[in-house]
Write a protein that holds these residues in place. Structure first.
Motif, PDB file in Angstrom:
ATOM      1  N   LEU A  38       0.811  -1.216   0.000  1.00  0.00           N
ATOM      2  CA  LEU A  38       0.000   0.000   0.000  1.00  0.00           C
ATOM      3  C   LEU A  38       0.845   1.266   0.000  1.00  0.00           C
ATOM      4  N   ASP A  56      -9.836   1.942  -5.460  1.00  0.00           N
ATOM      5  CA  ASP A  56      -9.327   1.253  -4.273  1.00  0.00           C
ATOM      6  C   ASP A  56      -9.549   2.182  -3.078  1.00  0.00           C
ATOM      7  N   THR A 105      -8.416   2.283  -0.160  1.00  0.00           N
ATOM      8  CA  THR A 105      -7.209   2.650   0.588  1.00  0.00           C
ATOM      9  C   THR A 105      -6.353   3.660  -0.161  1.00  0.00           C
TER      10      THR A 105
END
Length: 182
Positions: free
Chosen positions: A137, A167, A169
């Motif tokens: 990430l 996404d 995140t």
């Protein structure tokens, strides 16, 4: 230059905390980047990084250090280039290559450095687009941030950033980058 690793380690470690008053000692720190002891080499990179923009005369030596065998040293070399900022533009090609390093910390430090270089890092856009798909990430976040910092010169990343925005995140960073590019 002391023969004992422990003395060299202590000396370079002290120089980290003495910045910015160590600007004049950059030649010794550049020499320490090539030390046989990885701790000395990594801490020399940290000491140069602590100088921020004042370490710009050491960009070439830090670029060479991006290929060090020890990931600890590579991470700190990339972080030092990040602290130098736009004046580290000559490191762009090598930082783009570091986005493919097997160690995630090196990849995200390279992304951080490219972000701090900004528009001058335009040639790294293809590698940053690829880094948006990294398994880690923080690498994806720093890649999106770097694309946003490059700004309008990163037009070719728009589609990849739109996809990355799906996404959760990565959404906020991708949207920020798209706004900077637009």
């Amino acid at each position: 230059r002391h023969e004992w690793d422990s003395i060299r380690r202590s000396a370079v470690n002290e120089l980290i905390d003495l910045a910015p008053h160590t600007e004049w000692i950059q030649p010794a720190l550049r020499r320490a980047l090539r030390d046989e002891d990885s701790t000395v080499a990594g801490d020399a990179a940290r000491a140069l990084g602590a100088l921020g923009k004042k370490a710009s005369p050491s960009v070439g030596a830090l670029v060479n250090t991006l290929s060090h065998e020890d990931p600890y040293v590579r991470i700190y070399a990339a972080e030092a280039l990040a602290s130098i900022g736009p004046k580290a533009g000559a490191a762009t090609r090598d930082l783009a290559r570091a986005l493919g390093d097997p160690i995630p910390g090196v990849r995200w430090a390279a992304g951080e450095a490219l972000a701090s270089i900004g528009p001058a890092a335009q040639s790294a856009v293809p590698q940053l687009i690829e880094a948006l798909k990294d398994e880690f990430l923080y690498v994806r976040i720093f890649a999106a941030g770097a694309l946003g910092s490059i700004g309008p010169k990163a037009q070719t990343a728009r589609e990849a950033l739109r996809e990355a925005a799906n996404d959760p995140t990565l959404h906020d960073e991708a949207v920020w980058a798209l706004n900077r590019i637009d």
